[in-house]
Scaffold this motif. Structure first.
Motif, PDB file in Angstrom:
ATOM      1  N   ALA A  65       0.830  -1.204   0.000  1.00  0.00           N
ATOM      2  CA  ALA A  65       0.000   0.000   0.000  1.00  0.00           C
ATOM      3  C   ALA A  65       0.864   1.252   0.000  1.00  0.00           C
ATOM      4  N   ALA A  66       0.436   2.247  -0.788  1.00  0.00           N
ATOM      5  CA  ALA A  66       1.144   3.529  -0.802  1.00  0.00           C
ATOM      6  C   ALA A  66       1.036   4.184   0.573  1.00  0.00           C
ATOM      7  N   GLY A  67      -0.152   4.172   1.129  1.00  0.00           N
ATOM      8  CA  GLY A  67      -0.367   4.604   2.507  1.00  0.00           C
ATOM      9  C   GLY A  67      -0.566   3.347   3.320  1.00  0.00           C
ATOM     10  N   ALA A  68       0.181   3.171   4.383  1.00  0.00           N
ATOM     11  CA  ALA A  68       0.139   1.914   5.139  1.00  0.00           C
ATOM     12  C   ALA A  68      -1.152   1.777   5.923  1.00  0.00           C
ATOM     13  N   SER A  69      -2.236   1.446   5.230  1.00  0.00           N
ATOM     14  CA  SER A  69      -3.498   1.192   5.922  1.00  0.00           C
ATOM     15  C   SER A  69      -4.298   0.209   5.103  1.00  0.00           C
ATOM     16  N   GLY A  70      -5.216  -0.440   5.735  1.00  0.00           N
ATOM     17  CA  GLY A  70      -6.055  -1.378   5.009  1.00  0.00           C
ATOM     18  C   GLY A  70      -6.665  -2.402   5.929  1.00  0.00           C
ATOM     19  N   PRO A  71      -7.562  -3.194   5.372  1.00  0.00           N
ATOM     20  CA  PRO A  71      -8.235  -4.225   6.169  1.00  0.00           C
ATOM     21  C   PRO A  71      -7.357  -5.473   6.287  1.00  0.00           C
ATOM     22  N   GLY A  72      -7.625  -6.240   7.289  1.00  0.00           N
ATOM     23  CA  GLY A  72      -6.971  -7.527   7.477  1.00  0.00           C
ATOM     24  C   GLY A  72      -7.876  -8.398   8.316  1.00  0.00           C
ATOM     25  N   THR A  73      -7.451  -9.624   8.551  1.00  0.00           N
ATOM     26  CA  THR A  73      -8.237 -10.560   9.357  1.00  0.00           C
ATOM     27  C   THR A  73      -7.308 -11.354  10.257  1.00  0.00           C
ATOM     28  N   ILE A  74      -7.707 -11.521  11.503  1.00  0.00           N
ATOM     29  CA  ILE A  74      -7.054 -12.466  12.397  1.00  0.00           C
ATOM     30  C   ILE A  74      -8.049 -13.594  12.592  1.00  0.00           C
ATOM     31  N   GLY A  75      -7.583 -14.813  12.383  1.00  0.00           N
ATOM     32  CA  GLY A  75      -8.408 -15.998  12.604  1.00  0.00           C
ATOM     33  C   GLY A  75      -7.723 -16.909  13.598  1.00  0.00           C
ATOM     34  N   VAL A  76      -8.489 -17.532  14.471  1.00  0.00           N
ATOM     35  CA  VAL A  76      -7.924 -18.432  15.469  1.00  0.00           C
ATOM     36  C   VAL A  76      -8.736 -19.719  15.544  1.00  0.00           C
ATOM     37  N   GLU A  77      -8.050 -20.790  15.906  1.00  0.00           N
ATOM     38  CA  GLU A  77      -8.688 -22.055  16.227  1.00  0.00           C
ATOM     39  C   GLU A  77      -8.131 -22.501  17.573  1.00  0.00           C
ATOM     40  N   LEU A  78      -9.021 -22.831  18.497  1.00  0.00           N
ATOM     41  CA  LEU A  78      -8.633 -23.370  19.807  1.00  0.00           C
ATOM     42  C   LEU A  78      -8.905 -24.860  19.803  1.00  0.00           C
ATOM     43  N   VAL A  79      -7.915 -25.633  20.246  1.00  0.00           N
ATOM     44  CA  VAL A  79      -8.062 -27.091  20.322  1.00  0.00           C
ATOM     45  C   VAL A  79      -7.682 -27.527  21.734  1.00  0.00           C
ATOM     46  N   SER A  80      -8.602 -28.215  22.410  1.00  0.00           N
ATOM     47  CA  SER A  80      -8.341 -28.665  23.782  1.00  0.00           C
ATOM     48  C   SER A  80      -7.671 -30.037  23.770  1.00  0.00           C
ATOM     49  N   ARG A  81      -7.225 -30.465  24.941  1.00  0.00           N
ATOM     50  CA  ARG A  81      -6.604 -31.793  25.074  1.00  0.00           C
ATOM     51  C   ARG A  81      -7.567 -32.905  24.679  1.00  0.00           C
ATOM     52  N   SER A  82      -8.851 -32.700  24.887  1.00  0.00           N
ATOM     53  CA  SER A  82      -9.843 -33.729  24.556  1.00  0.00           C
ATOM     54  C   SER A  82     -10.122 -33.793  23.058  1.00  0.00           C
ATOM     55  N   GLY A  83      -9.617 -32.811  22.318  1.00  0.00           N
ATOM     56  CA  GLY A  83      -9.861 -32.773  20.883  1.00  0.00           C
ATOM     57  C   GLY A  83     -10.972 -31.825  20.484  1.00  0.00           C
ATOM     58  N   ALA A  84     -11.695 -31.283  21.460  1.00  0.00           N
ATOM     59  CA  ALA A  84     -12.744 -30.315  21.154  1.00  0.00           C
ATOM     60  C   ALA A  84     -12.098 -29.067  20.564  1.00  0.00           C
ATOM     61  N   SER A  85     -12.744 -28.479  19.587  1.00  0.00           N
ATOM     62  CA  SER A  85     -12.163 -27.283  18.971  1.00  0.00           C
ATOM     63  C   SER A  85     -13.246 -26.286  18.596  1.00  0.00           C
ATOM     64  N   THR A  86     -12.819 -25.052  18.416  1.00  0.00           N
ATOM     65  CA  THR A  86     -13.693 -23.985  17.971  1.00  0.00           C
ATOM     66  C   THR A  86     -12.842 -22.960  17.245  1.00  0.00           C
ATOM     67  N   SER A  87     -13.467 -22.143  16.446  1.00  0.00           N
ATOM     68  CA  SER A  87     -12.697 -21.145  15.704  1.00  0.00           C
ATOM     69  C   SER A  87     -13.515 -19.878  15.502  1.00  0.00           C
ATOM     70  N   GLY A  88     -12.806 -18.802  15.180  1.00  0.00           N
ATOM     71  CA  GLY A  88     -13.459 -17.531  14.916  1.00  0.00           C
ATOM     72  C   GLY A  88     -12.491 -16.568  14.260  1.00  0.00           C
ATOM     73  N   THR A  89     -13.035 -15.478  13.733  1.00  0.00           N
ATOM     74  CA  THR A  89     -12.225 -14.460  13.064  1.00  0.00           C
ATOM     75  C   THR A  89     -12.644 -13.081  13.520  1.00  0.00           C
ATOM     76  N   VAL A  90     -11.763 -12.108  13.286  1.00  0.00           N
ATOM     77  CA  VAL A  90     -12.071 -10.715  13.556  1.00  0.00           C
ATOM     78  C   VAL A  90     -11.370  -9.861  12.503  1.00  0.00           C
ATOM     79  N   ALA A  91     -12.063  -8.843  12.006  1.00  0.00           N
ATOM     80  CA  ALA A  91     -11.465  -7.897  11.058  1.00  0.00           C
ATOM     81  C   ALA A  91     -10.543  -6.955  11.823  1.00  0.00           C
TER      82      ALA A  91
END
Length: 145
Positions: A65-91
């Motif tokens: 980008a010419a000007g250092a700005s813009g959208p992005g996304t952080i995404g995460v997945e959590l996995v427990s010892r039992s194997g249960a998992s969940t995920s989500g994102t945020v702009a």
């Protein structure tokens, strides 16, 4: 425990053997991910009636980008010892400023205790590509539903 150590040793040996080739063929324009920024993860995740919430900080920039700005996304997945998992994102806003981020995801069968967080930061560039960086952390899920 020995299996984990063996795998780590093999991975390090493979990385060392390939490091010259990797450096020679991975400029950002050849498909290698540019350094988009940094992501920090708080070590405690909160489990509540609305799901599991993970917090952290980030700083990122758009690769071309010419000007250092813009959208992005952080995404995460959590996995427990039992194997249960969940995920989500945020702009997220990528302008080089350090900011906080929060993701709340459905907890389904996730319970309190240790969990592994696998995440990514992706930032689209002007050409329509979406380069990304990966990050991992161990978190402790606290609270109860």
């Amino acid at each position: 425990m020995n299996v984990s150590r063996s795998l780590t040793t093999v991975a390090l040996a493979a990385t060392a053997a390939l490091s010259v080739t990797t450096l020679a063929v991975t400029p950002a324009s050849a498909g290698g991910a540019p350094d988009l920024g940094t992501v920090g993860v708080d070590r405690l995740a909160s489990l509540g009636t609305d799901g599991v919430t993970v917090h952290g900080t980030y700083a990122c920039t758009v690769p071309d980008a010419a000007g250092a700005s813009g959208p992005g996304t952080i995404g995460v997945e959590l996995v427990s010892r039992s194997g249960a998992s969940t995920s989500g994102t945020v702009a997220v806003t990528c302008d080089g400023t350090t900011r906080s981020w929060t993701v709340t995801a459905s907890a389904v069968s996730l319970r309190h205790g240790q969990a592994w967080l696998h995440g990514y930061l992706e930032v689209p560039d002007a050409a329509g590509n979406t380069p990304w960086n990966l990050f991992d952390a161990t978190v402790i899920v606290v609270g109860s539903r």
